[in-house]
Write an enzyme that holds these catalytic residues in place. Sequence first.
Site, PDB file in Angstrom:
ATOM      1  N   TYR A 152       0.848  -1.200   0.000  1.00 27.78           N
ATOM      2  CA  TYR A 152       0.000   0.000   0.000  1.00 27.78           C
ATOM      3  C   TYR A 152       0.885   1.252   0.000  1.00 27.78           C
ATOM      4  O   TYR A 152       1.714   1.425   0.904  1.00 27.78           O
ATOM      5  CB  TYR A 152      -0.877  -0.060   1.243  1.00 27.78           C
ATOM      6  CG  TYR A 152      -1.518   1.234   1.706  1.00 27.78           C
ATOM      7  CD1 TYR A 152      -1.319   1.689   3.004  1.00 27.78           C
ATOM      8  CD2 TYR A 152      -2.356   1.960   0.877  1.00 27.78           C
ATOM      9  CE1 TYR A 152      -1.922   2.842   3.463  1.00 27.78           C
ATOM     10  CE2 TYR A 152      -2.962   3.130   1.330  1.00 27.78           C
ATOM     11  CZ  TYR A 152      -2.741   3.567   2.620  1.00 27.78           C
ATOM     12  OH  TYR A 152      -3.345   4.711   3.068  1.00 27.78           O
ATOM     13  N   ASP A 237      -1.264  -6.027   9.568  1.00 27.15           N
ATOM     14  CA  ASP A 237      -2.340  -5.088   9.272  1.00 27.15           C
ATOM     15  C   ASP A 237      -3.478  -5.897   8.665  1.00 27.15           C
ATOM     16  O   ASP A 237      -3.383  -6.354   7.529  1.00 27.15           O
ATOM     17  CB  ASP A 237      -1.836  -4.011   8.301  1.00 27.15           C
ATOM     18  CG  ASP A 237      -2.878  -2.930   8.030  1.00 27.15           C
ATOM     19  OD1 ASP A 237      -4.083  -3.184   8.288  1.00 27.15           O
ATOM     20  OD2 ASP A 237      -2.503  -1.845   7.560  1.00 27.15           O
ATOM     21  N   ILE A 239      -6.652  -4.993   8.114  1.00 25.34           N
ATOM     22  CA  ILE A 239      -7.732  -4.052   7.816  1.00 25.34           C
ATOM     23  C   ILE A 239      -8.754  -4.619   6.835  1.00 25.34           C
ATOM     24  O   ILE A 239      -9.913  -4.218   6.844  1.00 25.34           O
ATOM     25  CB  ILE A 239      -7.149  -2.719   7.294  1.00 25.34           C
ATOM     26  CG1 ILE A 239      -8.196  -1.618   7.317  1.00 25.34           C
ATOM     27  CG2 ILE A 239      -6.551  -2.889   5.901  1.00 25.34           C
ATOM     28  CD1 ILE A 239      -7.644  -0.240   6.915  1.00 25.34           C
ATOM     29  N   LYS A 276     -12.626  -0.191   5.897  1.00 20.67           N
ATOM     30  CA  LYS A 276     -12.840  -1.054   4.734  1.00 20.67           C
ATOM     31  C   LYS A 276     -14.001  -2.002   4.952  1.00 20.67           C
ATOM     32  O   LYS A 276     -14.897  -2.100   4.133  1.00 20.67           O
ATOM     33  CB  LYS A 276     -11.570  -1.855   4.422  1.00 20.67           C
ATOM     34  CG  LYS A 276     -10.316  -1.007   4.354  1.00 20.67           C
ATOM     35  CD  LYS A 276     -10.353  -0.004   3.206  1.00 20.67           C
ATOM     36  CE  LYS A 276      -9.115   0.875   3.227  1.00 20.67           C
ATOM     37  NZ  LYS A 276      -9.149   1.935   2.207  1.00 20.67           N
TER      38      LYS A 276
END
Lengths: 442, 528
Positions: A152, A237, A239, A276
């Site tokens: 990302y 992470d 998410i 998200k």
Amino acid sequence: MAIEIVQPSVGLSKIAVSETHGEDSPYFAGWKAYDENPYDEVHNPTGVIQMGLAENQVSFDLLEEYLEANLEASNWGQKVSGFRENALFQDYHGLQTFRKAMASFMEQVRGGKAKFNPDRVVLTAGATAANELLTFILADPGDALLVPTPYYPGFDRDLRWRTGVQIVPIHCESSNNFQITPEALEAAYDHARSMNIKVRGVLITNPSNPLGATIQRKVLEEILDFVTRKNIHLVSDEIYSGSAFYADEFVSIAEVLESRDYTESERCHIVYSLSKDLGLPGFRVGTVYSYNDQVVTTARRMSSFTLISSQTQFLLASMLSDKEFTQKYIKINRERLKKRYEMIINGLRKAGIECLKGNAGLFCWMNLSPYLEDATVKSEIAIWKTIMHEVRLNISPGSSCHCSEPGWFRVCFANMSEETLEVALSRIHDFIERRKQVVCIQ
Amino acid sequence: MVVGDAVGRERDSGIPHIDYQRMNFSQPQTPPSFNDLHFSPSISKMELALNNSNKFLSKIATNDGHGENSPYFDGWKAYDTNPYHPQNNPTGVIQMGLAENKLCFDLIQEWIEKHPEASICTPEGGFDFKEIAIFQDYHGLPMFRAAIANFMSRVRGNHVRFDPDRIVMSGGATGAHETVAFCLANPGEAFLVPTPYYPGFDRDLRWRTGVQLLPVVCGSWNNFEVSLGALEEAYEKAKESNIKVKGLLITNPSNPLGTFFDKETLKTLVSFINEKNIHLICDEIYAGTVTKDNEFISIAEILEEFPTICNQNLIHIVYSLSKDMGFPGFRIGIIYSYNDTVVSIARKMSSFGLVSTQTQHMIATMLSDDDFVENFIHESRKRLAHRHDSFTRDLAQVGIASLQSNAGLFFWMDLRRFLKEPTFDAEMTFWRVIINEIKLNVSPGSSFHCSEPGWFRVCFANMDDETVTVALRRIKSFVLKNKLIEIKTKSKKQCWQNNLHLKLSSRRLEDIMSPHSPLNSPLLRAQT
């Protein structure tokens, strides 16, 4: 062209004048094209379609339905003191009801395969803040975190900008579907050491952004063994954990730790957010979940700089405590994302474009390398510009995600209606057709 | 197992409890000595032990830059273990260490009830839900920025306009200060701060940034005003120590003093920073708590009235709705800079602490209601003035002096004559008396880096009228009792010079004998 004389900024910091905020990356350049000419079904049907934004808009109706049915819970009730108490509440532990609800939601997203203790949930204003905060805690300026590529683009800012910490890439390749290998881990570590950089941890995103795929359990075990051997941290992470299309295909690091009776868990930390899975990026709801007591305490103190609005905590506490609602939401959200994914994959395939086999996330990892003039970033950017200006789609070039192989693009599919997705797919189809004809003619 | 921690707080409401196992309440932290007002993060013994066994975390994580080892937070323990409640615990500790503004919630509640469209969770506001929930642009909702600019202007009596495009969000003023520090200074560089100052600055400006805070010493000799001499001295001292000064941080109105700067002083400050080419950061978080209409002068007004007084690129304002409106939970921090580059960079940094759009939407709706805003500001001032005046009146009756003030949510109380000797040890001793005997949690001046022992910050806007009565009663009865002891001891002193338990300083003697002393009260005369 006139030479612009740039006045030096009046005594600002090095951080302020550096470019580590990352906004000069091509990742953001596409925004400009979109902002200047945004697609609208009715008013601007030839505009640029935004496919560079990993937002989840497929399940809002479920949230709105919940709110309609639960007015009192979300509006401080009828008590006069309700608003007051909420407005005054600034305890960095967060509303206990909210922490419990977050822990419970995280468990449900993992199908109950891992337990989360509300006392280990630290609240931050978004995962952006959570990742930066953890970096401040785990590494000193000049130290490095190892991050698998592609990753990302926001990490360049979140992990490095104000912390002074470096990212050393763990190179992953298409030959094995970009999976992280022990060799790649060791190579990254050695590379850092050769530059005299101290490695403090590995940061993985699982499910991966931009790959749109979950990390296999075996690989997680290998990564855990690696960080243990090197005595460094592991940040996971997660998410996109609620965006795995099949619940049983996502394995959280929490499950691996549980199966090992939590040995070596003190080096593990999970980042999560509702941006998200629930599609609420505006509300700034992030969390750091750490198995390390000292990290929890320190992270809580640091969260003072980035607390979640108590108004938002209050609303979400009631929403996420409603297990009937959350079960339903998680299930339906997964199904809808899966449907979207299949739609885009099939549409691209019809156009002659293959993607990485994915099973999660709000995007697919598209392979346009067969269409590049040559295997260079320059060609990748060239075709990206063409897609932006001719096809009028904003997608994210792999180079902005630090992919080591040119030609890959991240294409988001959950931030638009199905109709718009159809339009985008037909544009891509036409574009590829036109290129084939050009090639034939030549 | 999580290291024990209980209820935490933020900003002046108190930063969280310290770990009870670690803090030994009976032994005060070493208070700052006069010469040691320059703080740098150190490591406590306990943390050192943890470090050695676990050299696993960063330096930032393992130093005490988080600031929770300051005595500022010790009073919390006493309060939390024995909190006052009018019915359930009438002899409990009254919280007066918390700079919260609870006086006008009725007005806000009334507005909320009349405006369901302000909430995106109601049928009236619900059609906005999706748009608001997905909006994460760090510029913030345009109507939010416009409403904040409007409010900031009205709080300053409409003497000056604010440009919505310069409004940058942050995670409370806490986040704003840290972001400004990241923008203006490199690790090791320094800001000058007049003492006494809000203890949270030690964390906000220094912890993760590595920036230093150097004191500009102010004292009771001139009512704690910031003099040019003190500024120059602090600046020179930094130069001698080879520390680069990047700016001056002022809080106006001041916490903990409750005073605000007059025009001349502001002009002096601006000329000073301009001459040194350093930044001026003005924390105006208490701008709306000034009790007299139209008296507060914002730095924004100085710039407008004297546009050539300085390079405007050096001026930055920090603001928040936590004090003026009583909304600390909503985390609405604002950076307003006259420097375009700083606006741009701070905005990028605001990604780390944006205001929830749900909250932006509500605040935007509320603060766009001009009638409500005008009435609120006016009424809030009135109520604060009333509260402030009832305290000063009652305290004067027992001869307790405070620094004359007309802003803030607190008094800067002069309790020097109650100290056994003019030292910080004595201040701490007396502070424990206040907590354990008078049963009030107040904040000792040393935690604000005050250079003189004996001053205490006492908050008055975080309680209802009944509690105010109780608090005042407790203070008055303590003072009267203490005076009696002093009188008795004084007469004993004349007989038994060598058997004194209480030592009277010569200054105290003068206080007792002064015409303003409560000893002249008829009540006392009757008893001696």
